[in-house]
Enzyme design. Sequence first.
Site, short mmCIF file in Angstrom:
data_model
loop_
_atom_site.label_atom_id
_atom_site.label_comp_id
_atom_site.label_asym_id
_atom_site.label_seq_id
_atom_site.Cartn_x
_atom_site.Cartn_y
_atom_site.Cartn_z
N LYS A 35 0.84 -1.19 0.00
CA LYS A 35 0.00 0.00 0.00
C LYS A 35 0.88 1.24 0.00
CE LYS A 35 -2.35 1.60 3.68
NZ LYS A 35 -2.06 3.05 3.68
N ASP A 62 -3.50 4.20 -1.86
CA ASP A 62 -4.32 4.73 -0.76
C ASP A 62 -4.17 6.25 -0.70
OD1 ASP A 62 -5.65 5.15 1.68
OD2 ASP A 62 -3.94 4.47 2.87
N LYS A 64 -6.91 8.34 -0.91
CA LYS A 64 -8.14 8.86 -0.26
C LYS A 64 -8.62 10.16 -0.89
CE LYS A 64 -7.17 6.94 4.35
NZ LYS A 64 -5.74 6.61 4.28
N ASP A 67 -12.83 15.36 -3.09
CA ASP A 67 -12.93 16.65 -3.79
C ASP A 67 -14.24 16.65 -4.57
OD1 ASP A 67 -12.17 19.11 -5.15
OD2 ASP A 67 -10.08 18.58 -4.74
N THR A 126 -9.88 4.93 10.96
CA THR A 126 -9.78 4.05 12.14
C THR A 126 -9.11 4.75 13.33
OG1 THR A 126 -7.85 3.14 11.03
CG2 THR A 126 -9.84 1.83 10.97
N ARG A 226 2.81 -0.28 10.81
CA ARG A 226 3.87 -0.27 11.82
C ARG A 226 4.14 -1.58 12.55
NH1 ARG A 226 1.32 5.20 13.95
NH2 ARG A 226 -0.42 4.02 13.08
O1 C5P Z 1 0.86 1.51 10.92
P1 C5P Z 1 -0.59 1.12 10.79
O2 C5P Z 1 -0.82 -0.38 10.71
O3 C5P Z 1 -1.48 1.81 11.77
O4 C5P Z 1 -0.95 1.68 9.33
C1 C5P Z 1 -2.25 1.76 8.85
C2 C5P Z 1 -2.24 2.23 7.44
O5 C5P Z 1 -3.57 2.23 6.96
C3 C5P Z 1 -1.69 3.65 7.21
O6 C5P Z 1 -1.01 3.62 5.96
C4 C5P Z 1 -2.92 4.52 7.12
O7 C5P Z 1 -2.73 5.59 6.21
C5 C5P Z 1 -3.95 3.54 6.57
N1 C5P Z 1 -5.35 3.76 6.89
C6 C5P Z 1 -5.86 3.81 8.19
N2 C5P Z 1 -7.19 4.04 8.41
C7 C5P Z 1 -8.03 4.17 7.40
C8 C5P Z 1 -7.53 4.09 6.08
C9 C5P Z 1 -6.18 3.86 5.88
O8 C5P Z 1 -5.11 3.64 9.15
N3 C5P Z 1 -9.33 4.34 7.62
#
Ligand code: C5P
Length: 250
Positions: A35, A62, A64, A67, A126, A226
């Site tokens: 991603k 991703d 997002k 607009d 989230t 992460r």
């Molecule tokens: O590091 P972590 O597992 O929290 O990363 C989550 C990834 O998912 C990040 O790249 C973040 O931009 C993405 N994301 C998110 N919540 C959303 C959509 C995408 O955390 N609703």
Amino acid sequence: MEKARQKLIVALDFPSLEPAFELAQSLAHLVCMFKINIYLFTAAGPAAVEKLRQLGSEIFLDLKFHDIPNTVSGAVSSAFSLPGVRLLNIHALGGLDMMRAAANVRDTSKLPGPQRPKVLGVTILTSMDNAALKNVGIAGPPAKRVVSLAKLAKKAGLDGVVASPEEARAIRRACGKDFLIVVPGVRPSVEGGSGRASKRLKDDQARYATPAKAIRDGADFLVVGRPITAAPDPVAAAQAILDEIASALP
Ligand code: C5P
């Protein structure tokens, strides 16, 4: 393990292409997609997609988009011209017309059907809990808003949504078995196998769950950043998450 691999997307949230590509090389055999979000894309641009595609992996773009419909449809068209993009997303809060404009780009694309990226709606981030929603004037609870946004995305013709694992089951019930559910906010179980998600590793995620729970609740793809990318041994961390996914697959 191949079935588990087909569920795992690793978020390459890096400030430049070099470390992202280096990590991707070591993980390519363990994941189905990488991603790319606004962090890496703003730094490295379409070259990031092209370079990662060289590894043979597919890409979840991703970015997002949020607009007016005309601008979003232009951005989605540009994304469709990048190589190896399998998933891309727009904000469902952009509204029905905006989502319909994006679905129309997909439907009128010259790409053969199977090569057309799937267009997903981001429901509620989230990282947002009840209080954060209230601050921006949206009535909670998040789960209720997420399910109504998922239904709106379906009505607009989108292929699925991005949501928290906490809402996967309700979305599946409301939107049916063919609607894609992609979940970030995935955190491995605490050591010792209690089955609870690790709070120590939650970072800025407010609505999160373990890989096994996300799969059992009907998620099609799990996005993990992460817990893998910042782990001392990312390959071992990815392998442990694959094991958790596999344990929950039918
Ligand atoms: O590091 P972590 O597992 O929290 O990363 C989550 C990834 O998912 C990040 O790249 C973040 O931009 C993405 N994301 C998110 N919540 C959303 C959509 C995408 O955390 N609703």
